[in-house]
Design a protein around this motif. Structure first.
Motif, mmCIF file in Angstrom:
data_model
loop_
_atom_site.group_PDB
_atom_site.id
_atom_site.type_symbol
_atom_site.label_atom_id
_atom_site.label_comp_id
_atom_site.label_asym_id
_atom_site.label_seq_id
_atom_site.Cartn_x
_atom_site.Cartn_y
_atom_site.Cartn_z
ATOM 1 N N SER A 1 0.630 -1.604 0.020
ATOM 2 C CA SER A 1 -0.226 -0.135 0.229
ATOM 3 C C SER A 1 0.653 1.488 0.078
ATOM 4 O O SER A 1 0.231 2.363 -0.482
ATOM 5 C CB SER A 1 -1.111 -0.264 1.458
ATOM 6 O OG SER A 1 -0.561 -0.601 2.060
ATOM 7 N N LEU A 2 2.421 1.286 0.328
ATOM 8 C CA LEU A 2 3.081 2.246 0.513
ATOM 9 C C LEU A 2 3.907 2.624 -0.760
ATOM 10 O O LEU A 2 4.322 3.537 -0.947
ATOM 11 C CB LEU A 2 4.144 1.933 2.000
ATOM 12 C CG LEU A 2 2.740 2.516 2.695
ATOM 13 C CD1 LEU A 2 4.184 2.756 4.352
ATOM 14 C CD2 LEU A 2 2.491 3.884 2.790
ATOM 15 N N ILE A 3 4.005 1.816 -1.380
ATOM 16 C CA ILE A 3 4.633 1.336 -2.638
ATOM 17 C C ILE A 3 4.829 2.757 -3.509
ATOM 18 O O ILE A 3 5.746 3.479 -3.683
ATOM 19 C CB ILE A 3 5.379 0.256 -3.633
ATOM 20 C CG1 ILE A 3 5.956 -1.014 -2.897
ATOM 21 C CG2 ILE A 3 5.686 0.547 -4.709
ATOM 22 C CD1 ILE A 3 6.015 -2.198 -3.433
ATOM 23 N N GLU A 4 3.529 2.881 -4.153
ATOM 24 C CA GLU A 4 3.209 4.036 -4.766
ATOM 25 C C GLU A 4 3.623 5.131 -4.755
ATOM 26 O O GLU A 4 4.566 6.222 -5.187
ATOM 27 C CB GLU A 4 1.834 3.867 -5.594
ATOM 28 C CG GLU A 4 1.350 5.087 -6.643
ATOM 29 C CD GLU A 4 0.275 5.140 -7.603
ATOM 30 O OE1 GLU A 4 -0.669 4.306 -6.916
ATOM 31 O OE2 GLU A 4 -0.078 5.351 -8.140
ATOM 32 N N SER A 5 3.369 5.751 -3.276
ATOM 33 C CA SER A 5 3.355 6.989 -2.550
ATOM 34 C C SER A 5 5.523 6.929 -2.463
ATOM 35 O O SER A 5 5.943 8.068 -2.709
ATOM 36 C CB SER A 5 3.245 6.556 -1.021
ATOM 37 O OG SER A 5 3.361 6.243 -0.805
ATOM 38 N N GLU A 6 5.879 5.704 -2.087
ATOM 39 C CA GLU A 6 7.413 5.713 -1.861
ATOM 40 C C GLU A 6 7.969 5.880 -3.540
ATOM 41 O O GLU A 6 9.005 7.026 -3.463
ATOM 42 C CB GLU A 6 8.088 4.830 -1.386
ATOM 43 C CG GLU A 6 7.466 4.488 0.021
ATOM 44 C CD GLU A 6 8.312 5.132 1.139
ATOM 45 O OE1 GLU A 6 9.712 5.433 1.031
ATOM 46 O OE2 GLU A 6 8.079 5.640 2.540
ATOM 47 N N LEU A 7 7.188 5.519 -4.336
ATOM 48 C CA LEU A 7 8.223 6.193 -5.144
ATOM 49 C C LEU A 7 7.793 6.910 -5.802
ATOM 50 O O LEU A 7 8.481 7.740 -6.405
ATOM 51 C CB LEU A 7 7.315 4.282 -6.831
ATOM 52 C CG LEU A 7 8.543 3.761 -6.203
ATOM 53 C CD1 LEU A 7 7.454 2.503 -7.051
ATOM 54 C CD2 LEU A 7 9.604 3.369 -6.369
ATOM 55 N N PHE A 8 6.787 7.554 -6.426
ATOM 56 C CA PHE A 8 5.999 8.989 -6.459
ATOM 57 C C PHE A 8 5.995 9.970 -6.313
ATOM 58 O O PHE A 8 5.846 11.173 -6.327
ATOM 59 C CB PHE A 8 4.689 8.393 -7.728
ATOM 60 C CG PHE A 8 4.908 8.062 -8.141
ATOM 61 C CD1 PHE A 8 4.668 7.877 -10.156
ATOM 62 C CD2 PHE A 8 4.624 6.173 -8.813
ATOM 63 C CE1 PHE A 8 4.760 6.767 -10.669
ATOM 64 C CE2 PHE A 8 4.838 5.093 -9.918
ATOM 65 C CZ PHE A 8 4.408 5.591 -10.666
ATOM 66 N N GLY A 9 5.658 9.860 -4.748
ATOM 67 C CA GLY A 9 5.227 10.909 -3.569
ATOM 68 C C GLY A 9 3.785 11.258 -3.838
ATOM 69 O O GLY A 9 3.067 10.171 -4.374
ATOM 70 N N TYR A 10 3.909 12.187 -2.744
ATOM 71 C CA TYR A 10 2.245 13.051 -2.972
ATOM 72 C C TYR A 10 2.674 14.308 -3.343
ATOM 73 O O TYR A 10 3.149 14.860 -1.823
ATOM 74 C CB TYR A 10 1.035 11.970 -2.193
ATOM 75 C CG TYR A 10 2.173 11.940 -0.746
ATOM 76 C CD1 TYR A 10 1.701 13.001 0.024
ATOM 77 C CD2 TYR A 10 2.402 10.908 0.253
ATOM 78 C CE1 TYR A 10 2.435 13.150 1.496
ATOM 79 C CE2 TYR A 10 3.060 10.932 1.340
ATOM 80 C CZ TYR A 10 2.679 11.585 1.977
ATOM 81 O OH TYR A 10 3.377 11.630 2.835
ATOM 82 N N GLU A 11 0.742 14.747 -2.992
ATOM 83 C CA GLU A 11 0.564 16.642 -3.273
ATOM 84 C C GLU A 11 -0.049 16.327 -1.598
ATOM 85 O O GLU A 11 -0.467 15.936 -1.209
ATOM 86 C CB GLU A 11 -0.289 16.900 -4.064
ATOM 87 C CG GLU A 11 0.416 16.795 -5.301
ATOM 88 C CD GLU A 11 1.379 18.539 -5.238
ATOM 89 O OE1 GLU A 11 1.035 19.019 -5.686
ATOM 90 O OE2 GLU A 11 2.788 18.306 -5.657
ATOM 91 N N PRO A 12 0.191 17.520 -1.014
ATOM 92 C CA PRO A 12 -0.504 17.822 0.395
ATOM 93 C C PRO A 12 -1.555 17.801 0.474
ATOM 94 O O PRO A 12 -2.035 17.686 -0.572
ATOM 95 C CB PRO A 12 -0.615 19.407 -0.043
ATOM 96 C CG PRO A 12 0.476 19.526 -0.244
ATOM 97 C CD PRO A 12 0.512 18.815 -1.887
ATOM 98 N N GLY A 13 -2.152 16.672 1.542
ATOM 99 C CA GLY A 13 -3.395 15.990 1.492
ATOM 100 C C GLY A 13 -4.264 15.142 0.819
ATOM 101 O O GLY A 13 -5.675 15.170 0.282
ATOM 102 N N ALA A 14 -3.185 14.394 0.179
ATOM 103 C CA ALA A 14 -3.224 13.890 -1.021
ATOM 104 C C ALA A 14 -4.495 12.573 -1.152
ATOM 105 O O ALA A 14 -4.761 11.556 -1.942
ATOM 106 C CB ALA A 14 -2.473 12.988 -1.913
ATOM 107 N N PHE A 15 -4.726 12.167 0.216
ATOM 108 C CA PHE A 15 -5.088 10.791 1.046
ATOM 109 C C PHE A 15 -4.915 10.590 2.108
ATOM 110 O O PHE A 15 -4.159 12.312 2.964
ATOM 111 C CB PHE A 15 -4.270 10.073 0.526
ATOM 112 C CG PHE A 15 -2.947 9.283 0.655
ATOM 113 C CD1 PHE A 15 -2.685 8.738 2.048
ATOM 114 C CD2 PHE A 15 -1.781 9.775 0.020
ATOM 115 C CE1 PHE A 15 -1.378 8.805 1.760
ATOM 116 C CE2 PHE A 15 -0.651 9.311 0.259
ATOM 117 C CZ PHE A 15 -0.117 8.908 1.151
#
Ligand SMILES: Nc1ncnc2c1ncn2[C@@H]1O[C@H](COP(=O)(O)OP(=O)(O)OP(=O)(O)O)[C@@H](O)[C@H]1O
Ligand SMILES: [Mg+2]
Length: 462
Positions: A210-224
């Motif tokens: 569940s964390l791979i995508e956010s680790e690789l791509f990063g996220y914007e403030p408040g994305a989830f």
């Protein structure tokens, strides 16, 4: 008509760059300056003459500090969010009358929105610095001088590595567990033109799916929900201009494989929750101990990604196929751990011989752990066979090899005895694999009756 002192006083208050709010000891609002209006979005006319308690009940203020200042006679501080979306810090001070009682409360309101944004930025930078430190520590432990390359195949691989390193091409490193894939990955980076840029490693097997995508791509403030309010860059962005090592790529979930393929092809990433595409310039190295071809057939690895990764392949052989390296590795690790634990432990020639024959299913890492364990636990200067852990001796293959080694004992045996012992073990082996006397005879090109006689003589058959 000249302005009276109260009007001047009002104008003086408006000069301040902090918001100012003055109430009397009963909490009645006496004065409010322009900056206060601006920061809080509240209007003077709606506040003057009103009581703090009332305003609090109506929800205009979340917490009023004036009553506390009156009660305690001491300055009070509080952090609040205003309806205009700003973060403000309130400093309430008592103003005393001649009896020493609180007559007024003056509250300064300072905008700290920018300050807290800066604070977030600083903590984000600190995180980044820590990541770079970790990476630097990781690289420092691996330099060229402490890599053992003592076998023709490995020397060729190293030459191939140097040629590939400067091309910027994606590299796939294959090989069993513990053969040195990490070591080779760092060498690729160090021999590449990106050597002064970041090198990041991400282990696809240890990050929860569940964390791979956010680790690789990063996220914007408040994305989830649960995402940091400041957003976060992923490894693709952090490794920009440098190298990203995707370890255990065979464990990457299928949906992520599709996304990775797109990044490999377009060198573009989009943070989770963002609509903006960002160009990145990353050199990819992937490694796995899996047979990816098999995974492709089973449908657990995308064939298009496999072909995209296969541009340049380095396949590291297992340690048992690099016999010339075993002694150098033993010496290397003995030296390393003797220095580390301030000891002077050596291996007897028999132990070294045995370790050369061992299968090393865990390859270099297994050898490293074995030697570390022995250096830590043993006190004698010379490690003998009986000091070795049982698993090294207890397998059948090792027993056979030891027997064969024991057969050749030039101290106490005559040549005839040595040859007989050797003959016996050859026959035992041959019978075990061929199963019948006739087949053994055929394989060894000796007639059947001779074989039969010898098997009886050595007690191999009755
Ligand atoms: N040629 C070498 N010279 C010196 N040390 C080595 C060499 N090859 C491997 N090692 C050491 O052996 C250990 C295992 O190597 P490494 O981590 O590179 O293996 P790996 O192939 O990545 O294993 P895994 O598949 O488990 O990830 C490390 O401590 C590494 O430093
Ligand atoms: Mg590894």
């Amino acid at each position: 008509m000249p302005d009276d002192i109260t009007t001047f006083f009002d104008r003086i208050l408006d000069v301040f760059s902090d918001g100012i709010y003055i109430s009397d000891r009963f909490g009645k609002t006496i004065k409010v300056n322009d900056m206060y209006e601006k920061l809080t979005g509240l209007k003077k006319e709606n506040l003057l003459g009103r009581y703090v308690k009332e305003l609090e009940t109506e929800g205009v203020y979340d917490i009023a500090i004036n009553p506390l200042v009156v009660k305690t006679g001491k300055p009070q501080t509080s952090l609040q969010n205003t309806s205009t979306g700003r973060k403000v810090i309130l400093n309430g001070h008592p103003v005393f009358d001649h009896n020493g009682e609180v007559a007024y409360v003056i509250t300064f309101v300072r905008d700290v929105t920018v300050l807290s944004q800066l604070k977030e930025q600083v903590s984000y930078q600190a995180e980044l610095i820590e990541k770079y430190h970790r990476e630097a520590r990781y690289l420092r432990t691996r330099n060229h001088t402490n890599t053992i390359i003592e076998n023709p195949k490995m020397r060729n691989l190293m030459e191939l590595l140097k040629r590939i390193a400067v091309t910027d091409s994606t590299v796939l490193i294959l090989g069993d567990t513990g053969v040195g894939k990490d070591v080779f990955a760092t060498h690729i980076h160090q021999y590449s033109l990106r050597r002064d840029e970041p090198f990041f490693k991400i282990n696809c097997a240890t990050i929860p799916e569940s964390l791979i995508e956010s680790e690789l791509f990063g996220y914007e403030p408040g994305a989830f929900s649960g995402a940091s309010t400041k957003g976060k860059p992923g490894y693709f962005e952090m490794a920009d201009k440098g190298t990203l090592f995707l370890d255990e790529i065979g464990e990457l979930p299928l949906p992520m494989q599709a996304k990775l393929l797109r990044v490999l092809q377009d060198q573009e990433v989009m943070r989770i929750g963002s609509t903006k595409v960002k160009k990145v310039d990353v050199r990819f190295i992937a490694a796995t101990n899996r047979n990816l071809e098999e995974s492709v057939q089973k449908g657990t690895f995308r064939s298009d990604l496999y072909y995209r990764l296969r541009v340049a392949v380095l396949e590291l052989p297992p340690l048992r196929e690099r016999k010339e390296e075993i002694i150098p590795f033993i010496d290397f690790f003995l030296d390393k751990f003797n220095t580390k634990y301030r000891k002077k432990i050596d291996f007897s020639p028999e132990v070294k011989k045995l370790l050369q024959e061992y299968r090393w299913p865990g390859n270099v890492r297994e050898m490293e752990n074995l030697i570390q364990g022995l250096v830590v636990t043993q006190d004698k200067a010379m490690i003998e066979i009986e000091d070795l852990p049982n698993y090294l001796l207890n397998n059948k293959e090792m027993q056979e090899k030891l027997q064969l080694a024991n057969v050749i004992n030039t101290e106490e045996q005559s040549l005839g005895e040595i040859m007989e012992g050797f003959e016996k073990s050859v026959l035992e082996k041959a019978l075990a694999s061929h199963k019948s006397v006739a087949k053994v005879a055929k394989a060894l090109k000796v007639d059947r009756s001779t074989i039969f006689r010898k098997l009886k003589k050595y007690g191999i058959i009755q």
